[in-house]
Enzyme design. Structure first.
Site, PDB file in Angstrom:
ATOM      1  N   THR A 174       4.532  -0.194   6.918  1.00  0.00           N
ATOM      2  CA  THR A 174       3.222   0.304   6.504  1.00  0.00           C
ATOM      3  C   THR A 174       2.247   0.166   7.666  1.00  0.00           C
ATOM      4  O   THR A 174       2.552  -0.471   8.676  1.00  0.00           O
ATOM      5  CB  THR A 174       2.676  -0.481   5.296  1.00  0.00           C
ATOM      6  OG1 THR A 174       2.484  -1.853   5.686  1.00  0.00           O
ATOM      7  CG2 THR A 174       3.643  -0.434   4.126  1.00  0.00           C
ATOM      8  N   GLU A 175       1.074   0.755   7.496  1.00  0.00           N
ATOM      9  CA  GLU A 175       0.055   0.572   8.525  1.00  0.00           C
ATOM     10  C   GLU A 175      -0.417  -0.876   8.533  1.00  0.00           C
ATOM     11  O   GLU A 175      -0.339  -1.579   7.518  1.00  0.00           O
ATOM     12  CB  GLU A 175      -1.120   1.523   8.303  1.00  0.00           C
ATOM     13  CG  GLU A 175      -1.904   1.305   7.041  1.00  0.00           C
ATOM     14  CD  GLU A 175      -3.051   2.299   6.919  1.00  0.00           C
ATOM     15  OE1 GLU A 175      -3.796   2.465   7.910  1.00  0.00           O
ATOM     16  OE2 GLU A 175      -3.197   2.907   5.840  1.00  0.00           O
ATOM     17  N   MET A 176      -0.901  -1.312   9.674  1.00  0.00           N
ATOM     18  CA  MET A 176      -1.341  -2.695   9.822  1.00  0.00           C
ATOM     19  C   MET A 176      -2.867  -2.741   9.832  1.00  0.00           C
ATOM     20  O   MET A 176      -3.520  -1.866  10.397  1.00  0.00           O
ATOM     21  CB  MET A 176      -0.795  -3.296  11.116  1.00  0.00           C
ATOM     22  CG  MET A 176      -0.952  -4.798  11.202  1.00  0.00           C
ATOM     23  SD  MET A 176      -0.074  -5.498  12.610  1.00  0.00           S
ATOM     24  CE  MET A 176      -1.148  -5.022  13.946  1.00  0.00           C
ATOM     25  N   PHE A 177      -3.402  -3.752   9.163  1.00  0.00           N
ATOM     26  CA  PHE A 177      -4.850  -3.883   9.058  1.00  0.00           C
ATOM     27  C   PHE A 177      -5.322  -5.070   9.898  1.00  0.00           C
ATOM     28  O   PHE A 177      -4.799  -6.176   9.783  1.00  0.00           O
ATOM     29  CB  PHE A 177      -5.257  -4.058   7.598  1.00  0.00           C
ATOM     30  CG  PHE A 177      -5.034  -2.821   6.783  1.00  0.00           C
ATOM     31  CD1 PHE A 177      -6.039  -1.881   6.632  1.00  0.00           C
ATOM     32  CD2 PHE A 177      -3.799  -2.568   6.204  1.00  0.00           C
ATOM     33  CE1 PHE A 177      -5.828  -0.727   5.906  1.00  0.00           C
ATOM     34  CE2 PHE A 177      -3.576  -1.424   5.477  1.00  0.00           C
ATOM     35  CZ  PHE A 177      -4.597  -0.493   5.324  1.00  0.00           C
TER      36      PHE A 177
ATOM     37  N   ASP B   7      -0.544  -2.631  -1.872  1.00  0.00           N
ATOM     38  CA  ASP B   7       0.298  -3.358  -2.831  1.00  0.00           C
ATOM     39  C   ASP B   7       0.447  -2.605  -4.140  1.00  0.00           C
ATOM     40  O   ASP B   7      -0.001  -3.043  -5.201  1.00  0.00           O
ATOM     41  CB  ASP B   7      -0.253  -4.757  -3.081  1.00  0.00           C
ATOM     42  CG  ASP B   7       0.165  -5.719  -1.972  1.00  0.00           C
ATOM     43  OD1 ASP B   7       0.986  -5.318  -1.130  1.00  0.00           O
ATOM     44  OD2 ASP B   7      -0.307  -6.857  -1.959  1.00  0.00           O
TER      45      ASP B   7
ATOM     46  N   LYS C 159      -7.113  -5.790  -7.152  1.00  0.00           N
ATOM     47  CA  LYS C 159      -7.951  -6.966  -6.900  1.00  0.00           C
ATOM     48  C   LYS C 159      -8.226  -7.001  -5.406  1.00  0.00           C
ATOM     49  O   LYS C 159      -7.591  -6.281  -4.625  1.00  0.00           O
ATOM     50  CB  LYS C 159      -7.250  -8.251  -7.360  1.00  0.00           C
ATOM     51  CG  LYS C 159      -5.858  -8.462  -6.777  1.00  0.00           C
ATOM     52  CD  LYS C 159      -5.181  -9.686  -7.386  1.00  0.00           C
ATOM     53  CE  LYS C 159      -3.749  -9.805  -6.880  1.00  0.00           C
ATOM     54  NZ  LYS C 159      -3.047 -10.963  -7.484  1.00  0.00           N
TER      55      LYS C 159
END
Length: 492
Positions: free
Chosen positions: A105-108, A172, A155
């Site tokens: 997935t992309e990284m934050f 998620d 959340k």
């Protein structure tokens, strides 16, 4: 200087793993870790960008072709979701040799919105509104998807941010469900963020709006909703009775509070994501320079919340949602462990027809979790009969001294259940414990004479009303309520 460069070179010059196509490489640097998922720093050679390489240990979750097919269906769903407010999902594959599933997935850069908010406490109301608009656009995309998609576990821990751009994305999606019919029918999620109708297991995409309202409350108070409660059973009791979290009283700004209350309204009055995007609260006002203000929440001097959220992921016959391990962060250090409640579900399908004849239309399931100190378990037995009466029985289980059969006998005696239920309940307890404790052997312990090992709920007296009854029977604590036709009508 040269020593520093040498250190970086040793860390990043070699991959420890490469995906089957050769496009993605994994470094040995851990970005975050949960009980079953580890997130590593990865690299996309085609795009020249860093990515998050997520690795889930499957253990015994893939036990049949049906479960594998189901897992692939979930992956396919995640791949089809394309929106600027939804985390990008690049690739996935199953490593059968090591019993892993890997997905990229992309990284934050700034981790989750909760972490970011705790780090930056002095925030203007315009920033909160900007985050809200992005989240609602993502929800509107999911809810207008064909078929509609419900996130079911929204959340701030599942919302990610790139702080240098103020870019917020929903992630998620492991509990997300395609809404093929008018309602979904599984009780999953995190209790603090779950709408009342989720507990009755009949709901639609508006449950995400309720959760979004709780996210906004968390953004402005720093607290998890219902932080005044010490365990899920207390939260459940307050939610189904319609009692809002105490944190709502900490919100000083009437405009902010009013917006949150719109999100938390009963389902018949709750607005959609599209409608909320047009709400006056989210209008851009260049002159509005207010800071977000609320009374001090449950945060220690270091800015750490004093209580973590609980979590109820959904498992079905061993199937594991690949995104479930939510409590990790991009820090490169040891991840702070949350007090998660990992609940599993076990259903005994042997001789199903014969059991149905004897038990009639009663649906029985069992779920469990490990205790925080690791030396025992908490279990919940749930029965639903054809009249809609739901009976939840919570009880502790000591893996050193208890046996499934002894606890089942004790339960039947204490709760005046049918003696013929003992074997069925014991089998279900054994099956559930086996999924929680890898080395558990059926009937391996001596029978216990213990009547109580701990408490799930602190009820001083039995309280009955429209929304349910609670009672204590030895080690067993019981909540019962009825799902009536009128209740269902109210939620449509």
């Amino acid at each position: 200087m040269m020593n520093n460069l040498s250190h970086l070179e040793s860390d990043y010059s070699e991959y420890v793993e490469v995906d089957p196509t050769g496009r993605y490489g994994r470094y040995n640097e851990v970005l975050g870790k949960g009980s079953s998922k580890t997130v590593y720093r990865g690299f996309d050679e085609y795009q020249g960008i860093e990515v998050a390489w997520n690795q889930v240990k499957l253990y015994d979750f893939l036990q049949s072709p049906q479960e594998l097919e189901r897992l692939y269906c979930e992956i396919h769903l995640l791949k089809t979701l394309k929106h600027k407010s939804i985390m990008k999902f690049y690739a996935s594959w199953v490593d059968t040799d090591n019993r892993n599933i890997n997905f990229v997935t992309e990284m934050f850069t700034s981790g989750t919105l909760r972490q970011y908010r705790l780090k930056h406490k002095r925030v203007n109301i315009r920033a909160v509104k900007n985050w809200c608009r992005q989240i609602l656009r993502g929800l509107n995309y999911l809810h207008t998807h064909d078929p509609p998609v419900i996130h079911r576990d929204l959340k701030c821990d599942n919302i990610f941010i790139n702080g240098n751009q103020g870019e917020v994305k929903i992630g998620d999606l492991g509990l997300a469900a395609c809404l093929q019919h008018s309602h979904a029918a599984h009780c999953v999620g995190t209790p603090e963020f779950m709408a009342p109708e989720v507990y009755k297991e009949e709901y639609n995409q508006l449950v995400d709006i309720y959760s979004f309202g709780m996210c906004v409350l968390e953004m402005v108070t720093f607290d998890y909703p219902y932080s005044e409660c010490s365990h899920p059973a207390q939260i459940y009791k307050r939610v189904i009775s319609g009692k809002k979290p105490d944190g709502l009283d900490k919100v000083k700004d009437p405009e902010v509070r009013g917006f949150i209350e719109k999100c938390l309204a009963t389902v018949s009055l709750r607005l959609s994501a599209c409608e909320l995007l047009d709400d006056h609260f989210l209008c851009i006002d260049e002159s509005d320079m207010r800071r977000v203000e609320s009374e001090k929440g449950l945060i220690d001097e270091a800015g750490t919340p004093l209580r973590h959220s609980y979590h109820i992921p959904h498992y079905s016959n061993g199937y594991y949602s690949l995104y479930n391990q939510n409590q990790w962060d991009y820090n490169g250090d040891e991840t702070v462990e949350s007090h998660e409640i990992d609940l599993l579900e076990f259903q005994n399908d042997d001789d199903e027809e014969e059991e149905d004849k004897r038990f009639g239309s009663v649906d029985i399931s069992i779920k469990g979790k490990r205790r925080d100190n690791g030396d025992g378990l908490f279990l919940r037995l749930k029965t639903v009969n054809k009249e809609g009466c739901v009976r939840n029985i919570y009880f502790p289980f000591d893996i050193e001294t208890d046996t499934a059969i002894s606890v089942a006998r004790e339960m039947v005696e204490e709760l005046e259940m049918d003696d013929r239920d003992v074997t069925k309940i014991a089998n279900m307890i054994d099956g559930e414990i086996a999924s929680l404790v890898p080395n558990w052997s059926i009937f391996c312990s001596s029978e216990s004479n213990r009547s109580s090992v701990g408490s799930v709920m602190d009820f001083n007296e039995m309280q009955c009303g429209r929304d349910g009854c609670e009672e204590k029977h030895g080690r067993f604590e019981e909540i019962t309520f009825e799902i009536t036709v009128n209740d269902s009508d109210e939620e449509d």
